[in-house]
Scaffold this motif. Sequence first.
Motif, PDB file in Angstrom:
ATOM      1  N   LEU A   1       0.718  -1.142  -0.005  1.00  0.00           N
ATOM      2  CA  LEU A   1      -0.058  -0.043  -0.145  1.00  0.00           C
ATOM      3  C   LEU A   1       0.823   1.266  -0.071  1.00  0.00           C
ATOM      4  CD1 LEU A   1      -2.877  -0.984   2.344  1.00  0.00           C
ATOM      5  CD2 LEU A   1      -3.179  -0.894  -0.050  1.00  0.00           C
ATOM      6  N   LEU A   2       1.975   1.415   0.723  1.00  0.00           N
ATOM      7  CA  LEU A   2       2.862   2.236   0.540  1.00  0.00           C
ATOM      8  C   LEU A   2       3.441   2.424  -0.643  1.00  0.00           C
ATOM      9  CD1 LEU A   2       4.855   2.217   4.061  1.00  0.00           C
ATOM     10  CD2 LEU A   2       3.275   3.897   3.409  1.00  0.00           C
TER      11      LEU A   2
ATOM     12  N   ILE B   1       2.148   1.636  -3.691  1.00  0.00           N
ATOM     13  CA  ILE B   1       1.088   2.055  -4.528  1.00  0.00           C
ATOM     14  C   ILE B   1       0.908   3.626  -4.201  1.00  0.00           C
ATOM     15  CG2 ILE B   1      -1.361   1.944  -4.902  1.00  0.00           C
ATOM     16  CD1 ILE B   1      -0.882  -1.114  -4.485  1.00  0.00           C
ATOM     17  N   THR B   2       0.732   4.024  -3.021  1.00  0.00           N
ATOM     18  CA  THR B   2       0.598   5.309  -2.607  1.00  0.00           C
ATOM     19  C   THR B   2       1.701   6.182  -3.184  1.00  0.00           C
ATOM     20  OG1 THR B   2      -0.768   4.745  -0.436  1.00  0.00           O
ATOM     21  CG2 THR B   2       0.155   7.086  -0.631  1.00  0.00           C
ATOM     22  N   GLY B   3       2.867   5.802  -3.180  1.00  0.00           N
ATOM     23  CA  GLY B   3       4.340   6.610  -3.381  1.00  0.00           C
ATOM     24  C   GLY B   3       4.017   6.953  -4.725  1.00  0.00           C
ATOM     25  N   TYR B   4       3.722   5.717  -5.667  1.00  0.00           N
ATOM     26  CA  TYR B   4       3.525   5.621  -7.109  1.00  0.00           C
ATOM     27  C   TYR B   4       2.226   6.557  -7.487  1.00  0.00           C
ATOM     28  CZ  TYR B   4       2.193   4.410 -11.924  1.00  0.00           C
ATOM     29  OH  TYR B   4       2.149   4.089 -13.038  1.00  0.00           O
ATOM     30  N   LEU B   5       1.253   6.701  -6.792  1.00  0.00           N
ATOM     31  CA  LEU B   5       0.109   7.683  -7.234  1.00  0.00           C
ATOM     32  C   LEU B   5       0.543   9.137  -7.073  1.00  0.00           C
ATOM     33  CD1 LEU B   5      -2.864   5.339  -6.031  1.00  0.00           C
ATOM     34  CD2 LEU B   5      -2.145   5.955  -8.295  1.00  0.00           C
ATOM     35  N   LEU B   6       1.247   9.235  -5.844  1.00  0.00           N
ATOM     36  CA  LEU B   6       1.672  10.639  -5.413  1.00  0.00           C
ATOM     37  C   LEU B   6       2.703  11.191  -6.509  1.00  0.00           C
ATOM     38  CD1 LEU B   6       1.977  10.591  -1.554  1.00  0.00           C
ATOM     39  CD2 LEU B   6       0.338  11.637  -3.059  1.00  0.00           C
TER      40      LEU B   6
ATOM     41  N   ARG C   1       0.613  11.847  -9.518  1.00  0.00           N
ATOM     42  CA  ARG C   1       0.207  13.191  -9.736  1.00  0.00           C
ATOM     43  C   ARG C   1       0.967  14.380  -9.607  1.00  0.00           C
ATOM     44  NH1 ARG C   1      -3.437  14.355  -4.350  1.00  0.00           N
ATOM     45  NH2 ARG C   1      -5.236  13.486  -5.633  1.00  0.00           N
TER      46      ARG C   1
END
Length: 190
Positions: free
Chosen positions: A176-177, A179-184, A187
């Motif tokens: 999850l970290l 994926i969150t890093g990738y999405l940020l 963005r």
Amino acid sequence: MPSHETVIALIQAYGLWVLAPFAILEGPIVTVVAAYLAHQGALNLIGVFWVCVAGDLIGDGLIYALGRFGATALPDRAARWLGLSQARKLALGTHFATKGGRTLLFGKWTHSAGLPIMLASGLAHMNFASYLWYNLLGSLPKTLLFCTIGYYLGAAYSAIDGYIYRGSLALLALGLLAITGYLLHQRRQA
């Protein structure tokens, strides 16, 4: 689910025939226990491996079917409460059509994310042959790992069960970290 001791006694008494349903219901710890029993000479290790792989795939198929056919049985109000709008279903379908394999492997290897991912793949109407193929690709090394752990360290099956739980949560958190890093990052690029 019966206690570990009950499962061990049943598997020792009836062999691979009773291992199969337990492998469908609760794969990892049952695989560890069965491999431990193989180390003690009560079961054939190769048989344990293949029965556990088959049980894992059957269990995953049942979860897929629940996602695919169970969602249509939900009343509209319950579907809305779960956020299953038509747009979300279409997005889910697109995701599993393009990235379903990677998503399924992530779910298989983190263990704790597996159930919701497999349900979602059924809901997305992912091609079932593709679904089974990726589950097989994830199941083979995972089952081999748990057979190896059980064969050599199976006497500590109660402690191993706790390690599997904590390890799967840690892998989920790391995933999850990431994926969150990738999405940020995506963005910021836009």
